[in-house]
Each structure stands twice: as C-alpha cells, then as structure tokens.
Design a protein around this motif. Structure first.
Motif, PDB file in Angstrom:
ATOM      1  N   GLY A  65       5.464  -8.581  10.272  1.00 22.82           N
ATOM      2  CA  GLY A  65       5.809  -7.567   9.281  1.00 22.82           C
ATOM      3  C   GLY A  65       4.598  -7.147   8.492  1.00 22.82           C
ATOM      4  N   GLY A  66       3.424  -7.241   9.103  1.00 20.27           N
ATOM      5  CA  GLY A  66       2.170  -6.973   8.412  1.00 20.27           C
ATOM      6  C   GLY A  66       2.044  -5.541   7.925  1.00 20.27           C
ATOM      7  N   TYR A  67       1.235  -5.378   6.925  1.00 17.86           N
ATOM      8  CA  TYR A  67       1.019  -4.056   6.342  1.00 17.86           C
ATOM      9  C   TYR A  67      -0.382  -3.986   5.756  1.00 17.86           C
ATOM     10  CZ  TYR A  67       1.871  -6.607   2.012  1.00 17.86           C
ATOM     11  OH  TYR A  67       1.798  -7.509   0.990  1.00 17.86           O
ATOM     12  N   ILE A  68      -0.765  -2.806   5.382  1.00 19.55           N
ATOM     13  CA  ILE A  68      -2.011  -2.558   4.671  1.00 19.55           C
ATOM     14  C   ILE A  68      -1.624  -1.985   3.324  1.00 19.55           C
ATOM     15  CG2 ILE A  68      -4.167  -1.260   4.643  1.00 19.55           C
ATOM     16  CD1 ILE A  68      -3.627  -0.862   7.719  1.00 19.55           C
ATOM     17  N   GLN A  69      -2.166  -2.555   2.271  1.00 22.23           N
ATOM     18  CA  GLN A  69      -1.911  -2.022   0.934  1.00 22.23           C
ATOM     19  C   GLN A  69      -3.192  -1.354   0.444  1.00 22.23           C
ATOM     20  OE1 GLN A  69       0.601  -4.070  -1.907  1.00 22.23           O
ATOM     21  NE2 GLN A  69      -1.058  -3.947  -3.398  1.00 22.23           N
ATOM     22  N   VAL A  70      -3.068  -0.100   0.037  1.00 19.66           N
ATOM     23  CA  VAL A  70      -4.199   0.647  -0.506  1.00 19.66           C
ATOM     24  C   VAL A  70      -3.929   0.842  -1.991  1.00 19.66           C
ATOM     25  CG1 VAL A  70      -5.540   2.776  -0.384  1.00 19.66           C
ATOM     26  CG2 VAL A  70      -4.497   1.845   1.701  1.00 19.66           C
ATOM     27  N   VAL A  71      -4.866   0.373  -2.817  1.00 21.88           N
ATOM     28  CA  VAL A  71      -4.715   0.448  -4.260  1.00 21.88           C
ATOM     29  C   VAL A  71      -5.821   1.328  -4.818  1.00 21.88           C
ATOM     30  CG1 VAL A  71      -4.650  -0.863  -6.422  1.00 21.88           C
ATOM     31  CG2 VAL A  71      -3.771  -1.892  -4.305  1.00 21.88           C
ATOM     32  N   LYS A  72      -5.430   2.335  -5.600  1.00 14.65           N
ATOM     33  CA  LYS A  72      -6.399   3.199  -6.287  1.00 14.65           C
ATOM     34  C   LYS A  72      -6.718   2.556  -7.624  1.00 14.65           C
ATOM     35  CE  LYS A  72      -8.531   7.157  -7.237  1.00 14.65           C
ATOM     36  NZ  LYS A  72      -9.872   7.346  -6.777  1.00 14.65           N
ATOM     37  N   VAL A  73      -7.987   2.202  -7.820  1.00 11.82           N
ATOM     38  CA  VAL A  73      -8.420   1.554  -9.051  1.00 11.82           C
ATOM     39  C   VAL A  73      -8.762   2.642 -10.065  1.00 11.82           C
ATOM     40  CG1 VAL A  73     -10.095  -0.016 -10.075  1.00 11.82           C
ATOM     41  CG2 VAL A  73      -9.335  -0.369  -7.723  1.00 11.82           C
ATOM     42  N   ARG A  74      -8.140   2.569 -11.238  1.00 12.56           N
ATOM     43  CA  ARG A  74      -8.371   3.582 -12.267  1.00 12.56           C
ATOM     44  C   ARG A  74      -8.918   2.931 -13.537  1.00 12.56           C
ATOM     45  NH1 ARG A  74      -6.590   8.237 -10.179  1.00 12.56           N
ATOM     46  NH2 ARG A  74      -4.755   8.201  -8.870  1.00 12.56           N
ATOM     47  N   PRO A  75     -10.228   3.051 -13.760  1.00 17.89           N
ATOM     48  CA  PRO A  75     -10.796   2.518 -14.993  1.00 17.89           C
ATOM     49  C   PRO A  75     -10.274   3.269 -16.211  1.00 17.89           C
ATOM     50  CG  PRO A  75     -12.501   2.989 -13.379  1.00 17.89           C
ATOM     51  CD  PRO A  75     -11.220   3.586 -12.871  1.00 17.89           C
ATOM     52  N   VAL A  76     -10.318   2.633 -17.350  1.00 19.21           N
ATOM     53  CA  VAL A  76      -9.784   3.218 -18.576  1.00 19.21           C
ATOM     54  C   VAL A  76     -10.619   4.411 -19.036  1.00 19.21           C
ATOM     55  CG1 VAL A  76      -9.225   2.744 -20.996  1.00 19.21           C
ATOM     56  CG2 VAL A  76      -8.799   1.008 -19.259  1.00 19.21           C
ATOM     57  N   THR A  77     -11.938   4.275 -18.990  1.00 16.93           N
ATOM     58  CA  THR A  77     -12.805   5.356 -19.460  1.00 16.93           C
ATOM     59  C   THR A  77     -13.883   5.658 -18.424  1.00 16.93           C
ATOM     60  OG1 THR A  77     -14.403   3.871 -20.509  1.00 16.93           O
ATOM     61  CG2 THR A  77     -12.517   4.581 -21.867  1.00 16.93           C
ATOM     62  N   ASP A  78     -14.557   6.787 -18.609  1.00 20.04           N
ATOM     63  CA  ASP A  78     -15.679   7.135 -17.736  1.00 20.04           C
ATOM     64  C   ASP A  78     -16.767   6.075 -17.828  1.00 20.04           C
ATOM     65  OD1 ASP A  78     -14.301   9.429 -17.113  1.00 20.04           O
ATOM     66  OD2 ASP A  78     -15.679  10.789 -18.142  1.00 20.04           O
ATOM     67  N   ALA A  79     -17.018   5.586 -19.032  1.00 15.75           N
ATOM     68  CA  ALA A  79     -18.050   4.562 -19.230  1.00 15.75           C
ATOM     69  C   ALA A  79     -17.700   3.288 -18.456  1.00 15.75           C
ATOM     70  CB  ALA A  79     -18.226   4.261 -20.714  1.00 15.75           C
ATOM     71  N   ASP A  80     -16.408   2.934 -18.435  1.00 13.16           N
ATOM     72  CA  ASP A  80     -15.975   1.764 -17.662  1.00 13.16           C
ATOM     73  C   ASP A  80     -16.262   1.957 -16.172  1.00 13.16           C
ATOM     74  OD1 ASP A  80     -15.036   0.452 -19.918  1.00 13.16           O
ATOM     75  OD2 ASP A  80     -12.955   1.102 -19.623  1.00 13.16           O
ATOM     76  N   LEU A  81     -15.972   3.147 -15.680  1.00 17.42           N
ATOM     77  CA  LEU A  81     -16.212   3.439 -14.272  1.00 17.42           C
ATOM     78  C   LEU A  81     -17.702   3.381 -13.961  1.00 17.42           C
ATOM     79  CD1 LEU A  81     -15.316   4.217 -11.457  1.00 17.42           C
ATOM     80  CD2 LEU A  81     -15.266   6.606 -12.193  1.00 17.42           C
ATOM     81  N   ILE A  82     -18.510   3.971 -14.812  1.00 17.62           N
ATOM     82  CA  ILE A  82     -19.957   3.933 -14.602  1.00 17.62           C
ATOM     83  C   ILE A  82     -20.446   2.492 -14.606  1.00 17.62           C
ATOM     84  CG2 ILE A  82     -22.195   4.546 -15.605  1.00 17.62           C
ATOM     85  CD1 ILE A  82     -20.817   7.188 -16.557  1.00 17.62           C
ATOM     86  N   ASP A  83     -19.960   1.692 -15.548  1.00 20.45           N
ATOM     87  CA  ASP A  83     -20.341   0.278 -15.601  1.00 20.45           C
ATOM     88  C   ASP A  83     -19.939  -0.454 -14.324  1.00 20.45           C
ATOM     89  OD1 ASP A  83     -21.514   0.519 -18.085  1.00 20.45           O
ATOM     90  OD2 ASP A  83     -19.785  -0.280 -19.181  1.00 20.45           O
ATOM     91  N   GLU A  84     -18.742  -0.160 -13.807  1.00 16.79           N
ATOM     92  CA  GLU A  84     -18.294  -0.783 -12.549  1.00 16.79           C
ATOM     93  C   GLU A  84     -19.225  -0.408 -11.403  1.00 16.79           C
ATOM     94  OE1 GLU A  84     -14.225  -0.326 -11.304  1.00 16.79           O
ATOM     95  OE2 GLU A  84     -13.515  -0.559 -13.362  1.00 16.79           O
ATOM     96  N   MET A  85     -19.610   0.870 -11.344  1.00 18.26           N
ATOM     97  CA  MET A  85     -20.489   1.321 -10.266  1.00 18.26           C
ATOM     98  C   MET A  85     -21.874   0.688 -10.397  1.00 18.26           C
ATOM     99  SD  MET A  85     -18.584   3.180  -8.328  1.00 18.26           S
ATOM    100  CE  MET A  85     -17.234   2.117  -8.783  1.00 18.26           C
ATOM    101  N   ILE A  86     -22.385   0.566 -11.611  1.00 12.04           N
ATOM    102  CA  ILE A  86     -23.675  -0.109 -11.819  1.00 12.04           C
ATOM    103  C   ILE A  86     -23.576  -1.549 -11.329  1.00 12.04           C
ATOM    104  CG2 ILE A  86     -25.253  -1.004 -13.585  1.00 12.04           C
ATOM    105  CD1 ILE A  86     -24.735   1.628 -15.160  1.00 12.04           C
ATOM    106  N   GLY A  87     -22.436  -2.184 -11.597  1.00  2.88           N
ATOM    107  CA  GLY A  87     -22.222  -3.558 -11.157  1.00  2.88           C
ATOM    108  C   GLY A  87     -22.207  -3.711  -9.641  1.00  2.88           C
TER     109      GLY A  87
END
Length: 154
Positions: A65-87
């Motif tokens: 019964g296997g599956y693939i789960q795709v999750v869209k990650v949504r950071p709270v702010t633009d700065a959070d997203l930029i920090d994640e990408m820098i990481g």
C-alpha cells in the motif's frame, strides 16, 4: 512540446495547489500509468523538481500500500525562507542546486524575475570560468552573499 518531466511536475503542482493542505499522497505506479512512463521517471521528477531546495519534502513508503507524500514547506516570512536557503548552501554548491534555490525564491515571490535572471547568470559555469572544485566553492560564496544581502535589504 513540453517534455514528460515538465508535464508530471505541472500535474503534481496542480494537485498541491487545488488541495487545501500543503501535502498530498500519490502512488508512483498510478502516476506512471497515467503518464505512460516508467516509475523511475516519476522518481526522477520527484528528485529533481520537488527537492528541499525548491521547498518540498518528499517521503516514500514502500510496500503493497506504498505511497509518496509530497509536502510543500512554507516558511513564516521571507527572511525565514532566505535563512533556510542559506543553511542549505554548504562549502560547495553545484550549479543545479543554486538554480533550484533561486527558482524556489522566485516561486515564493521573495525575489522578482529580473533578480532571478541576474542571480542565475552569476551562477552559470561559463561565467565562473575556473576549475570545478574552486568553481563550486566560489558559487557557494557568491550565492550566500547575495542571499545575505537580500536579508538586510528587506
């Protein structure tokens, strides 16, 4: 005509967009059947188009019964997203990973198309005309500096 990878990517993104949640469960075999391709083509799309650099987490459950789960990650702010990408930027950075990060920032409207084009041009191997180990190090330093400047300018 678009290639099959583009069509599969568009289909998965449409399902995610039409869903109230930020995740979906799919069956690899059903997708392969729908698009008349081999399951490894689905794996390729998931690996290259739905990576963490592009803002997705893909989990796979194997078995009957296997599956693939795709999750869209949504950071709270633009700065959070930029920090994640820098990481995500390590000591070295490939051109494809840099492209994924920039495309993700564009899709999340953290940067505009013009900024994305400039950043992509600076990451191109023909512009960074040095040997590969040094090129990937230089690319990482450049993109990190660009992202840090975005953090301070907002």
């Amino acid at each position: 005509m678009r290639n099959i990878s583009d069509i599969i990517e568009k289909y998965i993104k449409e399902i995610l967009d039409s869903n109230d949640k930020d995740n979906i469960r799919l069956k690899r075999s059903e997708l392969a059947e729908k698009f008349q391709c081999v399951p490894s083509q689905i794996n390729y799309v998931l690996k290259t188009r739905f990576s963490i650099e592009r803002g997705y987490v893909v989990e796979s459950k194997r078995g009957g019964g296997g599956y693939i789960q795709v999750v869209k990650v949504r950071p709270v702010t633009d700065a959070d997203l930029i920090d994640e990408m820098i990481g995500l930027i390590g000591y070295k950075l490939t051109e494809s990973m840099a492209e994924s990060i920039i495309i993700h920032l564009l899709e999340e409207q953290v940067i505009r198309e013009r900024e994305a084009r400039l950043m992509l041009t600076a990451m191109d191997h023909t512009v960074l005309d040095v040997d590969v180990p040094l090129r990937d190090i230089l690319r990482a330093n450049l993109l990190r500096a660009m992202l840090q400047s975005l953090t301070y300018s907002r």
